[in-house]
Design a protein around this motif. Structure first.
Motif, PDB file in Angstrom:
ATOM      1  N   TYR A   1     -33.364  44.299  14.526  1.00 16.25           N
ATOM      2  CA  TYR A   1     -32.065  43.970  13.945  1.00 16.25           C
ATOM      3  C   TYR A   1     -32.096  42.687  13.128  1.00 16.25           C
ATOM      4  O   TYR A   1     -31.127  42.359  12.450  1.00 16.25           O
ATOM      5  N   LYS A   2     -33.230  41.987  13.143  1.00 18.12           N
ATOM      6  CA  LYS A   2     -33.397  40.845  12.251  1.00 18.12           C
ATOM      7  C   LYS A   2     -34.054  41.264  10.933  1.00 18.12           C
ATOM      8  O   LYS A   2     -34.023  40.514   9.961  1.00 18.12           O
ATOM      9  N   PHE A   3     -34.680  42.463  10.911  1.00 16.99           N
ATOM     10  CA  PHE A   3     -35.280  42.915   9.645  1.00 16.99           C
ATOM     11  C   PHE A   3     -34.668  44.233   9.183  1.00 16.99           C
ATOM     12  O   PHE A   3     -35.334  45.189   8.846  1.00 16.99           O
ATOM     13  N   LEU A   4     -33.317  44.266   9.182  1.00 22.70           N
ATOM     14  CA  LEU A   4     -32.510  45.331   8.588  1.00 22.70           C
ATOM     15  C   LEU A   4     -32.382  46.569   9.469  1.00 22.70           C
ATOM     16  O   LEU A   4     -31.851  47.585   9.024  1.00 22.70           O
ATOM     17  N   GLY A   5     -32.823  46.494  10.707  1.00 18.99           N
ATOM     18  CA  GLY A   5     -32.778  47.638  11.600  1.00 18.99           C
ATOM     19  C   GLY A   5     -31.722  47.518  12.676  1.00 18.99           C
ATOM     20  O   GLY A   5     -30.882  46.619  12.650  1.00 18.99           O
ATOM     21  N   PRO A   6     -31.759  48.415  13.647  1.00 14.29           N
ATOM     22  CA  PRO A   6     -30.792  48.398  14.750  1.00 14.29           C
ATOM     23  C   PRO A   6     -31.206  47.440  15.861  1.00 14.29           C
ATOM     24  O   PRO A   6     -32.317  46.894  15.858  1.00 14.29           O
ATOM     25  N   HIS A   7     -30.325  47.257  16.815  1.00 15.81           N
ATOM     26  CA  HIS A   7     -30.563  46.325  17.919  1.00 15.81           C
ATOM     27  C   HIS A   7     -31.590  46.902  18.887  1.00 15.81           C
ATOM     28  O   HIS A   7     -31.352  47.893  19.575  1.00 15.81           O
ATOM     29  N   LEU A   8     -32.740  46.227  18.953  1.00 14.05           N
ATOM     30  CA  LEU A   8     -33.876  46.696  19.728  1.00 14.05           C
ATOM     31  C   LEU A   8     -34.869  45.545  19.825  1.00 14.05           C
ATOM     32  O   LEU A   8     -34.766  44.560  19.091  1.00 14.05           O
ATOM     33  N   GLY A   9     -35.829  45.648  20.733  1.00 12.87           N
ATOM     34  CA  GLY A   9     -36.899  44.679  20.827  1.00 12.87           C
ATOM     35  C   GLY A   9     -38.241  45.369  20.760  1.00 12.87           C
ATOM     36  O   GLY A   9     -38.384  46.525  21.174  1.00 12.87           O
ATOM     37  N   ILE A  10     -39.252  44.672  20.235  1.00 11.05           N
ATOM     38  CA  ILE A  10     -40.607  45.203  20.124  1.00 11.05           C
ATOM     39  C   ILE A  10     -41.586  44.131  20.583  1.00 11.05           C
ATOM     40  O   ILE A  10     -41.441  42.960  20.234  1.00 11.05           O
ATOM     41  N   VAL A  11     -42.583  44.536  21.342  1.00  9.13           N
ATOM     42  CA  VAL A  11     -43.742  43.689  21.606  1.00  9.13           C
ATOM     43  C   VAL A  11     -44.988  44.469  21.231  1.00  9.13           C
ATOM     44  O   VAL A  11     -45.145  45.631  21.630  1.00  9.13           O
ATOM     45  N   ALA A  12     -45.854  43.836  20.463  1.00  5.31           N
ATOM     46  CA  ALA A  12     -47.137  44.424  20.100  1.00  5.31           C
ATOM     47  C   ALA A  12     -48.236  43.699  20.856  1.00  5.31           C
ATOM     48  O   ALA A  12     -48.254  42.466  20.919  1.00  5.31           O
ATOM     49  N   ALA A  13     -49.141  44.454  21.454  1.00  2.40           N
ATOM     50  CA  ALA A  13     -50.279  43.893  22.178  1.00  2.40           C
ATOM     51  C   ALA A  13     -51.442  44.869  22.088  1.00  2.40           C
ATOM     52  O   ALA A  13     -51.265  46.047  21.739  1.00  2.40           O
ATOM     53  N   ARG A  14     -52.622  44.413  22.413  1.00  4.67           N
ATOM     54  CA  ARG A  14     -53.773  45.314  22.444  1.00  4.67           C
ATOM     55  C   ARG A  14     -53.601  46.303  23.592  1.00  4.67           C
ATOM     56  O   ARG A  14     -53.268  45.903  24.722  1.00  4.67           O
ATOM     57  N   PRO A  15     -53.824  47.577  23.352  1.00  2.65           N
ATOM     58  CA  PRO A  15     -53.691  48.557  24.437  1.00  2.65           C
ATOM     59  C   PRO A  15     -54.534  48.204  25.655  1.00  2.65           C
ATOM     60  O   PRO A  15     -54.100  48.393  26.798  1.00  2.65           O
ATOM     61  N   ALA A  16     -55.736  47.678  25.437  1.00  4.21           N
ATOM     62  CA  ALA A  16     -56.603  47.323  26.566  1.00  4.21           C
ATOM     63  C   ALA A  16     -55.984  46.215  27.410  1.00  4.21           C
ATOM     64  O   ALA A  16     -56.119  46.213  28.644  1.00  4.21           O
ATOM     65  N   LEU A  17     -55.311  45.279  26.782  1.00  3.11           N
ATOM     66  CA  LEU A  17     -54.634  44.225  27.534  1.00  3.11           C
ATOM     67  C   LEU A  17     -53.486  44.799  28.348  1.00  3.11           C
ATOM     68  O   LEU A  17     -53.304  44.457  29.523  1.00  3.11           O
ATOM     69  N   LEU A  18     -52.717  45.689  27.734  1.00  2.00           N
ATOM     70  CA  LEU A  18     -51.618  46.317  28.462  1.00  2.00           C
ATOM     71  C   LEU A  18     -52.141  47.136  29.640  1.00  2.00           C
ATOM     72  O   LEU A  18     -51.513  47.189  30.705  1.00  2.00           O
ATOM     73  N   GLU A  19     -53.290  47.766  29.472  1.00  2.00           N
ATOM     74  CA  GLU A  19     -53.885  48.550  30.557  1.00  2.00           C
ATOM     75  C   GLU A  19     -54.195  47.679  31.768  1.00  2.00           C
ATOM     76  O   GLU A  19     -54.186  48.154  32.909  1.00  2.00           O
ATOM     77  N   SER A  20     -54.465  46.401  31.548  1.00  2.00           N
ATOM     78  CA  SER A  20     -54.845  45.502  32.645  1.00  2.00           C
ATOM     79  C   SER A  20     -53.653  44.979  33.433  1.00  2.00           C
ATOM     80  O   SER A  20     -53.834  44.315  34.455  1.00  2.00           O
TER      81      SER A  20
END
Length: 396
Positions: free
Chosen positions: A218-237
């Motif tokens: 919602y800060k870059f012209l979209g709807p109200h939502l949150g995103i986190v990007a991380a390496r899949p391998a890190l998330l697996e841990s």
């Protein structure tokens, strides 16, 4: 190809109301294609994700497309894209998950420049585990956060460093790419708040070295939502708390309940809109690079125009190229809230306050009253800037 701001503005129905919007850092206006994508999803048959019915398949497709779009925007992998209600909610969830591995006496580093959403979750998680919180301070005079402010606090007990990619109050862009290897050299993780940077600059999470990169559509012209990007391998841990029947797959194990499919469709539409701000061909990631560079040039030009037009006000931070198009200022003899209210009578929306960057405002010396913040967005034009400056001049 030059940036055609009037062509961009034609896609924003909200601008027909006539206001000059400088409130984008708190939430941008939305183009018609985003609203259409949200409405279209709500009108279509959509159910919980699956592979049997068309409604289930549609839900699966919406999620897959949104993950790919977010990955293209951030230079990440789709399997490392986590969606949530907001950046704040995601940061709280991840801070609690990471803190499971901390021991008493471990350390986390936060900065006095950050939005509270990248401070308080770490403070609370540290308190719960008996970890220590160490504070990095920025230069009050310049509004800059030196790399040394972080590096001087690092130790073998550091577990997480939380730092903004761009201050939502000052626009300052700390050198994340220089901070990251220092953080990693002591075995710590780097959590970057990219909420204020993502709307204004080309982002490459891998090049930055961020282990986690959080932003808000919602800060870059979209709807109200949150995103986190991380390496899949890190998330697996990592093992977040979750419902027993919920999948243990990554990234879904971090997403609680049913995803908001209409908002994900709107997020994809917003990213596609950003990719096509200027004409061009090629993959979406390539088009995003071209468009975001054109946007950055356009917004910087307007920021320079605004800084010049508001000479005589008290402006905070350094007028450098390496910052977002955000101007924080006060008018002598007029409270920030009164400036905000009077600007509104001129149909100019430039709000006042600390904008949840409370530690930053207090460290600057402007206290809880804060200041007036003028944020430039993709739909801002020279007329908007001139209207704001003219309205401020009436306050003298």
């Amino acid at each position: 190809m030059p940036y055609d701001v009037e062509k961009v503005r034609a896609h924003f129905p909200a601008l027909h109301e006539g206001a000059a919007h400088f409130d984008g850092p708190g939430g941008s206006q939305v183009p018609d294609v985003v609203a259409d994508a949200v409405a279209g999803t709500l009108r279509a048959a959509v159910s919980n994700r699956g592979s049997v019915t068309k409604a289930e398949q549609r839900a699966e497709q919406i999620v897959a497309e949104a993950r790919q779009a977010a990955a293209d925007l951030l230079g990440a992998q789709p399997a490392g894209i986590v969606f949530g209600r907001s950046m704040t909610q995601l940061t709280y969830d991840l801070s609690r998950t990471l803190a499971k591995q901390w021991l008493p006496g471990d350390e986390v580093i936060v900065t006095k420049m950050d939005h509270d959403a990248n401070i308080r979750p770490w403070v609370h998680a540290a308190e719960a585990r008996g970890a220590l919180v160490r504070w990095a301070e920025f230069d009050r005079a310049t509004g800059e956060l030196p790399v040394e402010a972080i590096s001087s606090l690092l130790s073998t007990r550091t577990r997480v460093v939380a730092v903004t990619a761009a201050s939502n109050l000052l626009g300052t862009r700390p050198s994340i790419a220089r901070i990251a290897p220092l953080v990693h050299s002591v075995g710590a993780l780097l959590y970057v708040d990219g909420v204020h940077l993502t709307p204004h600059a080309w982002v490459d999470v891998e090049a930055l070295g961020a282990d986690f990169y959080a932003c808000s559509p919602y800060k870059f012209l979209g709807p109200h939502l949150g995103i986190v990007a991380a390496r899949p391998a890190l998330l697996e841990s990592l093992r977040p708390d979750k419902l027993m029947p919920a999948t243990n797959d990554v990234p879904e194990r971090f997403e609680y309940g049913t995803l908001p499919y209409e908002l994900l469709a709107g997020t994809t539409a917003a990213i596609d809109f950003l990719a096509d701000l200027v004409p061009g061909t090629g993959p979406r990631r390539t088009r995003l690079a071209r468009s975001m560079q054109a946007l950055e040039d356009h917004e910087h030009s307007l920021l320079t125009r605004l800084e010049t037009a508001l000479q005589g006000t008290r402006q905070y931070g350094s007028p450098t190229r390496d910052r977002t198009p955000t101007l924080l200022f006060n008018v002598d003899g007029v409270t920030p809230m009164e400036v905000y209210r009077k600007l509104a009578t001129h149909n100019v929306n430039a709000p006042a306050g600390t904008f949840y960057a409370l530690e930053c405002a207090r460290w600057l010396g402007i206290g809880d009253a804060g200041a007036v913040r003028a944020g430039i967005a993709p739909y801002t034009n020279e007329s908007d800037v001139d209207r704001l400056a003219a309205a401020v001049r009436t306050l003298g």
